[in-house]
Design an enzyme around this catalytic site. Structure first.
Site, PDB file in Angstrom:
ATOM      1  N   LYS A  54       4.392  -4.227  -1.944  1.00 41.75           N
ATOM      2  CA  LYS A  54       3.550  -3.023  -1.842  1.00 41.75           C
ATOM      3  C   LYS A  54       4.371  -1.850  -1.313  1.00 41.75           C
ATOM      4  CE  LYS A  54      -0.627  -5.745  -1.139  1.00 41.75           C
ATOM      5  NZ  LYS A  54      -1.651  -6.260  -0.221  1.00 41.75           N
ATOM      6  N   GLN A  98      -3.228  -6.650   5.916  1.00 34.07           N
ATOM      7  CA  GLN A  98      -2.896  -7.772   5.042  1.00 34.07           C
ATOM      8  C   GLN A  98      -3.565  -9.054   5.548  1.00 34.07           C
ATOM      9  OE1 GLN A  98      -0.949  -7.528   2.157  1.00 34.07           O
ATOM     10  NE2 GLN A  98      -1.639  -9.624   1.802  1.00 34.07           N
ATOM     11  N   ASP A 124      -8.330  -1.181   0.029  1.00 33.27           N
ATOM     12  CA  ASP A 124      -8.589  -2.513  -0.531  1.00 33.27           C
ATOM     13  C   ASP A 124     -10.060  -2.674  -0.910  1.00 33.27           C
ATOM     14  OD1 ASP A 124      -6.160  -3.747  -0.791  1.00 33.27           O
ATOM     15  OD2 ASP A 124      -6.207  -4.749   1.168  1.00 33.27           O
TER      16      ASP A 124
END
Ligand code: NAP
Length: 312
Positions: A54, A98, A124
């Site tokens: 990422k 994460q 997200d």
């Protein structure tokens, strides 16, 4: 018959190229690039790889991307404080934590952390407010993997409206949002999971079959209607040579690569499915690159929306 390969990597590259102009425009107008803050807690090897990818993609796309690390011993309060810091940061438009969090932070911690992210920075798409907007078909920020799959289908000219779709998997990050996005595109969607009876039979009714299970090569030929489109979300690490031989075949380039590296990443769909499907996403090079492209797209969207809101 051999299935058409849906080249997710090429489509992801196309999306990233399209973002370039908008990133440049944003930077010129605001004097700074769009910014992404990534929180990584502990040292889960899989998470390290995902986060590295990422960061690299964000850097290549000329975003600002900052990794904020906490040790595996971090408390829930430590993580929430870091999230609040990024929420308040003027240079970060997107914030992601994460998953998975280390087990030590306690049950329910992941939900609490996702709920602490400013919904306007929730790239997200996991904050309950963004999930609610998705349920109501007023999507704002939606999870990257299913959003990328819609892009993949659209850009591969695979019709969604009116089709029968089966999604295997009901996670918050893939299965559920995938089913909602497809339903909003007028597909008739069935969601299957580990308690589904007659799974192969149900799956074989699908015009579009999405496998998001987390079991290497779980979906076999019998699960697939001839000519169906098969989207393989799985990313499973295989280290057993016998399994690799069964999947890749002796003397194949993938078997040679496995022998060199000692491992390989495989999907949830068995390679034999390519003989019956009409179209299929490869692993690697299918859904994975799209997930990252959509993270960038979400971050830029969040940046543009925040700019409009801050200007008033
Ligand atoms: P997850 O949270 O573990 O969910 C897996 C789902 O599969 C669950 O709903 C589970 O059912 C279902 N399942 C498990 N065993 C099953 C069985 N035998 N029959 C039918 N359903 C079964 O996983 P996830 O986060 O959605 O990820 C799924 C896979 O996609 C993993 O391989 C992951 O690495 C990969 N992934 C890839 C990307 C990418 O960018 N390429 C992104 C995200 C995830 P229950 O709910 O009943 O337990």
């Amino acid at each position: 018959m051999s299935a058409r390969i849906l080249d997710g990597a090429a489509i992801a590259q196309q999306i990233r190229t399209e973002l370039r102009d908008r990133v440049g425009h944003f930077a010129r107008e605001t004097g700074r690039p769009p910014g992404l803050g990534i929180v990584l807690v502990g040292d889960n090897p899989g998470s390290e790889i995902y986060v590295r990818n990422k960061l690299r993609a964000a850097g290549e796309a000329e975003f600002r991307a900052d990794l904020e690390r906490l040790p595996a011993t971090a408390t829930l309060e430590d993580i929430l404080a870091l999230v609040q810091h990024l929420n308040a940061s003027p240079v970060h438009d997107g914030v992601l934590v994460q998953a998975p969090l280390p087990p030590g932070v306690g049950a329910g911690a992941t939900q609490m952390v996702f709920e602490a992210i400013d919904p306007a920075k929730d790239v997200d798409g996991l904050h309950p407010l963004n999930v609610g907007f998705l349920v109501q078909n007023r999507p704002r920020l939606t999870p990257g993997t299913p959003t990328g799959i819609i892009e993949l289908l659209d850009r591969s000219a695979i019709a969604i409206s009116g089709t029968r779709v089966v999604v295997i998997g009901r996670s918050d990050i893939v299965g559920k949002p995938m089913a909602l996005l497809l339903m909003h595109r007028n597909a008739t969607v069935t969601i299957c999971h580990s308690k589904t009876r007659n799974l192969a039979e149900i799956a074989a009714e699908a015009d579009i079959l999405v496998a998001a299970i987390g079991h290497a090569a779980f979906v076999r030929r019998a699960f697939v209607k001839p000519g169906a489109t098969v989207v393989d979300v799985g990313a499973n690490r295989v280290t057993d040579p016998k399994t690799a031989l069964d999947l890749f075949g002796a003397g194949s380039p993938r078997m040679a690569a496995f022998e060199r590296r000692g491992s390989a990443v495989v999907g949830d769909v068995h390679p034999e499915v390519a003989e019956v499907a009409g179209a299929i996403t490869p692993v690697p090079g299918g859904v994975g690159p799209l997930t990252i492209a959509m993270l960038l797209s979400n971050t830029l969207r969040a940046a543009e929306l925040r700019r409009i809101i801050l200007r008033g």
